[in-house]
Enzyme design. Sequence first.
Site, PDB file in Angstrom:
ATOM      1  N   LYS A  58       3.420  40.043  -0.321  1.00  0.00           N
ATOM      2  CA  LYS A  58       2.655  41.248  -0.696  1.00  0.00           C
ATOM      3  C   LYS A  58       3.307  41.950  -1.885  1.00  0.00           C
ATOM      4  O   LYS A  58       2.611  42.510  -2.743  1.00  0.00           O
ATOM      5  CB  LYS A  58       2.533  42.218   0.482  1.00  0.00           C
ATOM      6  N   VAL A 277      -0.194  23.857   3.688  1.00  0.00           N
ATOM      7  CA  VAL A 277      -1.160  23.203   4.576  1.00  0.00           C
ATOM      8  C   VAL A 277      -1.001  23.661   6.029  1.00  0.00           C
ATOM      9  O   VAL A 277      -1.444  22.985   6.951  1.00  0.00           O
ATOM     10  CB  VAL A 277      -1.058  21.661   4.487  1.00  0.00           C
ATOM     11  N   HIS A 451     -16.652  62.090   1.880  1.00  0.00           N
ATOM     12  CA  HIS A 451     -17.239  61.632   0.616  1.00  0.00           C
ATOM     13  C   HIS A 451     -16.399  62.136  -0.548  1.00  0.00           C
ATOM     14  O   HIS A 451     -16.005  63.299  -0.539  1.00  0.00           O
ATOM     15  CB  HIS A 451     -18.667  62.170   0.468  1.00  0.00           C
TER      16      HIS A 451
HETATM   17  P1  FAD Z   1       9.428  34.298  12.599  1.00  0.00           P
HETATM   18  O1  FAD Z   1       9.095  35.449  11.738  1.00  0.00           O
HETATM   19  O2  FAD Z   1       9.329  32.931  12.022  1.00  0.00           O
HETATM   20  O3  FAD Z   1      10.901  34.552  13.133  1.00  0.00           O
HETATM   21  C1  FAD Z   1      11.565  33.641  13.943  1.00  0.00           C
HETATM   22  C2  FAD Z   1      13.048  33.878  13.834  1.00  0.00           C
HETATM   23  O4  FAD Z   1      13.710  33.086  14.818  1.00  0.00           O
HETATM   24  C3  FAD Z   1      13.641  33.456  12.494  1.00  0.00           C
HETATM   25  O5  FAD Z   1      14.412  34.503  11.971  1.00  0.00           O
HETATM   26  C4  FAD Z   1      14.484  32.222  12.837  1.00  0.00           C
HETATM   27  O6  FAD Z   1      15.647  32.098  12.007  1.00  0.00           O
HETATM   28  C5  FAD Z   1      14.884  32.524  14.269  1.00  0.00           C
HETATM   29  N1  FAD Z   1      15.220  31.334  15.063  1.00  0.00           N
HETATM   30  C6  FAD Z   1      14.490  30.188  15.193  1.00  0.00           C
HETATM   31  N2  FAD Z   1      15.099  29.326  16.034  1.00  0.00           N
HETATM   32  C7  FAD Z   1      16.228  29.949  16.456  1.00  0.00           C
HETATM   33  C8  FAD Z   1      17.280  29.577  17.349  1.00  0.00           C
HETATM   34  N3  FAD Z   1      17.281  28.420  17.998  1.00  0.00           N
HETATM   35  N4  FAD Z   1      18.302  30.454  17.532  1.00  0.00           N
HETATM   36  C9  FAD Z   1      18.308  31.649  16.879  1.00  0.00           C
HETATM   37  N5  FAD Z   1      17.359  32.048  16.046  1.00  0.00           N
HETATM   38  C10 FAD Z   1      16.320  31.218  15.841  1.00  0.00           C
HETATM   39  N6  FAD Z   1       1.345  37.235   8.833  1.00  0.00           N
HETATM   40  C11 FAD Z   1       0.655  38.394   8.831  1.00  0.00           C
HETATM   41  O7  FAD Z   1       0.329  38.910   9.893  1.00  0.00           O
HETATM   42  N7  FAD Z   1       0.304  39.003   7.649  1.00  0.00           N
HETATM   43  C12 FAD Z   1       0.639  38.477   6.455  1.00  0.00           C
HETATM   44  O8  FAD Z   1       0.324  39.056   5.412  1.00  0.00           O
HETATM   45  C13 FAD Z   1       1.357  37.266   6.422  1.00  0.00           C
HETATM   46  N8  FAD Z   1       1.719  36.709   5.251  1.00  0.00           N
HETATM   47  C14 FAD Z   1       2.464  35.569   5.256  1.00  0.00           C
HETATM   48  C15 FAD Z   1       2.837  35.022   4.039  1.00  0.00           C
HETATM   49  C16 FAD Z   1       3.592  33.869   3.986  1.00  0.00           C
HETATM   50  C17 FAD Z   1       3.988  33.288   2.650  1.00  0.00           C
HETATM   51  C18 FAD Z   1       4.003  33.256   5.218  1.00  0.00           C
HETATM   52  C19 FAD Z   1       4.857  32.016   5.192  1.00  0.00           C
HETATM   53  C20 FAD Z   1       3.635  33.791   6.431  1.00  0.00           C
HETATM   54  C21 FAD Z   1       2.854  34.948   6.464  1.00  0.00           C
HETATM   55  N9  FAD Z   1       2.453  35.515   7.672  1.00  0.00           N
HETATM   56  C22 FAD Z   1       1.705  36.667   7.662  1.00  0.00           C
HETATM   57  C23 FAD Z   1       2.809  34.927   8.969  1.00  0.00           C
HETATM   58  C24 FAD Z   1       4.002  35.690   9.584  1.00  0.00           C
HETATM   59  O9  FAD Z   1       5.083  35.649   8.695  1.00  0.00           O
HETATM   60  C25 FAD Z   1       4.360  35.077  10.903  1.00  0.00           C
HETATM   61  O10 FAD Z   1       3.212  35.081  11.739  1.00  0.00           O
HETATM   62  C26 FAD Z   1       5.462  35.867  11.609  1.00  0.00           C
HETATM   63  O11 FAD Z   1       6.625  35.933  10.823  1.00  0.00           O
HETATM   64  C27 FAD Z   1       5.795  35.226  12.950  1.00  0.00           C
HETATM   65  O12 FAD Z   1       6.719  35.999  13.600  1.00  0.00           O
HETATM   66  P2  FAD Z   1       7.711  35.386  14.687  1.00  0.00           P
HETATM   67  O13 FAD Z   1       8.615  36.512  15.098  1.00  0.00           O
HETATM   68  O14 FAD Z   1       6.947  34.674  15.716  1.00  0.00           O
HETATM   69  O15 FAD Z   1       8.552  34.270  13.923  1.00  0.00           O
HETATM   70  P1  AMP Z   2      -3.820  27.484   6.522  1.00  0.00           P
HETATM   71  O1  AMP Z   2      -3.547  26.844   7.847  1.00  0.00           O
HETATM   72  O2  AMP Z   2      -4.747  28.671   6.553  1.00  0.00           O
HETATM   73  O3  AMP Z   2      -2.552  27.801   5.759  1.00  0.00           O
HETATM   74  O4  AMP Z   2      -4.593  26.371   5.662  1.00  0.00           O
HETATM   75  C1  AMP Z   2      -4.044  25.108   5.344  1.00  0.00           C
HETATM   76  C2  AMP Z   2      -5.129  24.282   4.689  1.00  0.00           C
HETATM   77  O5  AMP Z   2      -4.588  23.068   4.146  1.00  0.00           O
HETATM   78  C3  AMP Z   2      -6.234  23.850   5.640  1.00  0.00           C
HETATM   79  O6  AMP Z   2      -7.449  24.388   5.177  1.00  0.00           O
HETATM   80  C4  AMP Z   2      -6.229  22.312   5.555  1.00  0.00           C
HETATM   81  O7  AMP Z   2      -7.538  21.764   5.585  1.00  0.00           O
HETATM   82  C5  AMP Z   2      -5.573  22.046   4.213  1.00  0.00           C
HETATM   83  N1  AMP Z   2      -4.968  20.690   4.090  1.00  0.00           N
HETATM   84  C6  AMP Z   2      -4.162  20.072   4.983  1.00  0.00           C
HETATM   85  N2  AMP Z   2      -3.761  18.833   4.530  1.00  0.00           N
HETATM   86  C7  AMP Z   2      -4.346  18.659   3.302  1.00  0.00           C
HETATM   87  C8  AMP Z   2      -4.349  17.597   2.299  1.00  0.00           C
HETATM   88  N3  AMP Z   2      -3.654  16.446   2.455  1.00  0.00           N
HETATM   89  N4  AMP Z   2      -5.059  17.789   1.166  1.00  0.00           N
HETATM   90  C9  AMP Z   2      -5.756  18.937   0.969  1.00  0.00           C
HETATM   91  N5  AMP Z   2      -5.796  19.950   1.872  1.00  0.00           N
HETATM   92  C10 AMP Z   2      -5.106  19.839   3.025  1.00  0.00           C
END
Ligand code: FAD
Ligand code: AMP
Length: 478
Positions: A58, A277, A451
């Site tokens: 973001k 993906v 508004h």
């Molecule tokens: P995570 O945030 O993945 O945290 C898990 C933690 O556990 C990590 O710190 C990891 O190091 C730790 N861990 C793992 N295994 C172990 C272990 N064995 N021992 C100790 N520690 C461990 N979601 C939204 O809602 N809005 C968004 O705008 C959004 N944007 C995103 C953009 C990107 C580029 C990505 C990649 C994801 C985005 N997401 C977004 C998804 C969001 O980041 C995840 O849904 C969220 O972080 C999941 O939270 P979590 O606590 O389940 O896991």
């Molecule tokens: P999301 O789960 O929202 O991050 O979306 C991932 C997207 O990647 C999905 O829409 C999949 O259909 C697409 N995807 C997965 N594998 C492939 C591939 N080999 N080539 C093109 N698109 C893919």
Amino acid sequence: MTAAYDVIVIGSGPAGYVCAIRCAQLGKKVAVVEQWADDKGKPVLGGTCLNVGCIPSKALLDSSHKFLEAKEHFSDHGIGLGDPQINVATMMQRKDQIVGQLTGGVAGLLKHNQIDVVQGRGKLLANRKVEVQAPDGSEAVYEAENIVLAAGSLPIDIPVAPVDQVHIVDSTGALVFDAVPERLGVIGAGVIGLELGSVWGRLGAEVVLLEAMDSFLPSMDAQIAKEGQKLFKKQGLDIRLGARVTGSEVVDGKVHVNYATGDETHTEIFDRLIVSVGRRAQTGELFAEDSGVTMDERGCVFVNDVCSTEAPGVWAIGDMVRGPMLAHKGSEEGVMVAEQIAGHHHPLNYDLIPSIIYTHPEIAGVGKTEQELKAEGVKFKVGTFPFAAIGRALAAGDSDGMIKIIADENTDQLLGAHCVGPSAADLVQQLLIAMEFGSSAEDIQMMVFGHPTLSEAVHEAALAVDGKAIHMANRKKR
Ligand code: FAD
Ligand code: AMP
């Protein structure tokens, strides 16, 4: 055995740290185990969301949006800036500063709530014991009445595009580019692909998104997705549907990508390629075989509807369990589990979890889509309203898109709210609140909206459900 806790949480992402804080608020003695460390060896808190997910993406989306505004739209307001330049290093420093502020905030909150942070890799053993391997290799075992697994997820790798984090990157690599690539390929036109493609596209990259599926954003309301696709095309994002990537090769610093559309094969050459993906649950070596925890058919930890695993006293939340991989879903599961540990009934309404794509304009939705309701045979009525008829949107020069409200034809109860447009996420959230209270379209129709606001679109769409919108020609009359 080194210490006993009421609750041990493995993972400090938005699911884990929120659960830990709520448990502590409820009087529990809590430890959080986190394996992630920075280059100085200090624990990195906040998980994917704060470090390489929601927040840094973001920050870059906002920087790149401001750049594009300065470049293409400030002149509409009579503001002359010449030819704005982007300093990628400064943009990245700003992003890192925001991440640091928030992860530092989590550390402060854990400390304030007297939660111990145990640094190392946690593994659940039988009988609610957790073995932690510290970064120096030493091991310690902790025990607790309740263990919460919150280890999150990792980007999915595909063999046809192996990530080297230089030429072929995953979402983490795409957040640290040191320059704007001239030509950027993105595999997967899902949420992350669209957001990261938008960042670099706004900064000047020519972006091509290759998406295997034939439909665009199939989980979103089809009408809203179609409108979004049209707007992204207008912005210059080249989204190719039905394009399945079959191979890639780095040649002289460029990425050659092969993909198939039906029987035809194609090759594109990019400076960089983002593989976005999807993500998979991070379950590797997280629990011992005799821990009692089981997996579901999609590779997630198996839990019931209140996030209890099959092992007594062991819970799992966030990205590693069924449901959408979203930070807010994980956090609310964290609260739900904490309340249950304290003996309270606190169910989570999985039917009303908002989905948001933070492109510009944003795309957001909650509840049922039109195509889902059709498939279920539910009779419904629809009201849509375009932002082009909202004064505040026009004043802001931000009037692309529409909002859509779906209500039950018989009871008038709100069933779904979907939007592509300015502040779509916040507008849909207003309707989510109404839906939680079981509101009807008429309830929204009879409310007073300030508004001029973007929220007036919510009011008008609710009126349009019954052909009563004021600021457009209604198709049906009432
Ligand atoms: P995570 O945030 O993945 O945290 C898990 C933690 O556990 C990590 O710190 C990891 O190091 C730790 N861990 C793992 N295994 C172990 C272990 N064995 N021992 C100790 N520690 C461990 N979601 C939204 O809602 N809005 C968004 O705008 C959004 N944007 C995103 C953009 C990107 C580029 C990505 C990649 C994801 C985005 N997401 C977004 C998804 C969001 O980041 C995840 O849904 C969220 O972080 C999941 O939270 P979590 O606590 O389940 O896991
Ligand atoms: P999301 O789960 O929202 O991050 O979306 C991932 C997207 O990647 C999905 O829409 C999949 O259909 C697409 N995807 C997965 N594998 C492939 C591939 N080999 N080539 C093109 N698109 C893919």
